[in-house]
Design an enzyme around this catalytic site. Structure first.
Site, PDB file in Angstrom:
ATOM      1  N   LYS A 182       0.837  -1.196   0.000  1.00  0.00           N
ATOM      2  CA  LYS A 182       0.000   0.000   0.000  1.00  0.00           C
ATOM      3  C   LYS A 182       0.872   1.246   0.000  1.00  0.00           C
ATOM      4  O   LYS A 182       1.866   1.325   0.700  1.00  0.00           O
ATOM      5  CB  LYS A 182      -0.908  -0.016   1.239  1.00  0.00           C
ATOM      6  CG  LYS A 182      -1.926  -1.152   1.218  1.00  0.00           C
ATOM      7  CD  LYS A 182      -2.786  -1.144   2.462  1.00  0.00           C
ATOM      8  CE  LYS A 182      -3.817  -2.260   2.415  1.00  0.00           C
ATOM      9  NZ  LYS A 182      -4.672  -2.292   3.631  1.00  0.00           N
ATOM     10  N   HIS A 280       3.247  -4.474   7.254  1.00  0.00           N
ATOM     11  CA  HIS A 280       2.402  -3.650   8.103  1.00  0.00           C
ATOM     12  C   HIS A 280       3.198  -2.463   8.629  1.00  0.00           C
ATOM     13  O   HIS A 280       4.328  -2.623   9.093  1.00  0.00           O
ATOM     14  CB  HIS A 280       1.879  -4.458   9.291  1.00  0.00           C
ATOM     15  CG  HIS A 280       0.820  -5.441   8.917  1.00  0.00           C
ATOM     16  ND1 HIS A 280       0.496  -6.530   9.709  1.00  0.00           N
ATOM     17  CD2 HIS A 280      -0.007  -5.507   7.839  1.00  0.00           C
ATOM     18  CE1 HIS A 280      -0.480  -7.209   9.134  1.00  0.00           C
ATOM     19  NE2 HIS A 280      -0.789  -6.621   7.999  1.00  0.00           N
TER      20      HIS A 280
END
Length: 309
Positions: A182, A280
């Protein structure tokens, strides 16, 4: 018919405001009227008849009663209780702005948090069944499908990361793959031997066949026309393999990624290592997987310990 109490008049005033000034839908008004009827009934049981007598403790107590349930009402889930609290907070905000009450009694009352949803993961044996089911025959498509699913599980890749890979993103000699997560954040993830072998077989024996049908692209995973495999087509590959393996009811878009993380933690991996592998930004996001492994420990304990039952 008895005259409405000051509390009931206050509620009706807010509902009128919503309908006339805010143009709220009939569905919203019906929902709020129902929620506030339950709220006013609770307040009346506790001796509250007018808005100025309501305290933050009353609002908190009402929220607790929603979660615990009563003889007349079943307990509400966190999401339903939070929705009811929206109506209560809206009423108190309106009364404070209108000067009916000096302070907003509900302003500091937070909605209940929904329990963390445990990621769905499948067992190692089920993963193996799924991967075997991807290899139907020895066609270019079956070699591609096996390589794709092996990569998703072996590297914990998101589906968007997998279909976005180019040939140069895989280093077969080093046994690593470069993934772009992302926000374009790059990470390097090791490839296990199974994923590496499946990718090598696909790149050598299948990708050139698929590429010959297209106009030339750097993408690793190609469709039957030689173009980059789409995210939707990749999930169709997963669904087809799941159906053949008898696992269609167990899989969701992130199942292999969740299984990757869960199996690493079950095997003793440090949560911060898993965080890096998953890409993450915060270890807090990764820690939800530790709940899965604790749940698994409870299951094993309950099944195995002589004094557990």
């Amino acid at each position: 018919m008895p005259a409405p109490s000051p509390l009931e008049r206050a509620v009706q005033g807010w509902l009128n405001h919503l309908e006339v000034e805010r143009g709220s839908s009939p569905h919203t008004l019906v929902s709020y009227r129902r929620d506030l009827a339950r709220y006013t009934a609770y307040l009346q049981v506790h001796g509250v008849r007018e808005p100025r007598a309501i305290t933050e403790a009353h609002v908190s107590g009402f929220l607790a009663s929603l979660r615990e349930g009563t003889a007349e009402h079943r307990p509400l889930a966190a999401s339903s209780a939070a929705r009811t609290l929206v109506a209560v907070r809206g009423l108190h905000r309106f009364l404070a702005l209108e000067g009916v009450v000096p302070t907003d009694a509900a302003g500091a009352v937070s909605p209940p948090r929904a329990p963390a949803r445990l990621p769905k993961a499948i067992g190692v044996a089920e993963v193996e069944r799924l991967l075997e089911a991807a290899s139907v025959g020895d066609t270019p498509a079956s070699l591609r499908d096996r390589a794709l699913l092996e990569l998703l599980y072996g590297a914990g890749a998101r589906i968007s990361e997998a279909v976005g890979l180019d040939v140069d993103d895989v280093d077969a000699e080093e046994g690593v793959v470069r993934l772009f997560g992302k926000g374009g954040k790059e990470r390097i993830v090791p490839l296990g031997s199974y994923a590496g072998d499946a990718l090598s077989a696909y790149l050598v024996r299948a990708r050139p066949v698929l590429a010959s049908k297209g106009k030339g692209t750097a993408a690793i995973f190609l469709n039957q026309r030689g173009g980059r495999l789409s995210r939707q087509s990749a999930w169709a590959v997963l669904r087809a393999a799941a159906d053949r393996a008898g696992l269609s009811g167990h899989l969701s878009p992130h199942t292999l990624r969740h299984s990757f993380a869960t199996h690493l933690l079950d095997g003793g991996a440090d949560v911060r290592v898993v965080q890096e592998l998953l890409g993450h930004a915060s270890v807090t996001t990764t820690q939800i997987y530790t709940l899965v492994t604790v749940q698994r420990l409870r299951e094993v304990y309950a099944q195995s310990h002589p004094r557990a039952r």
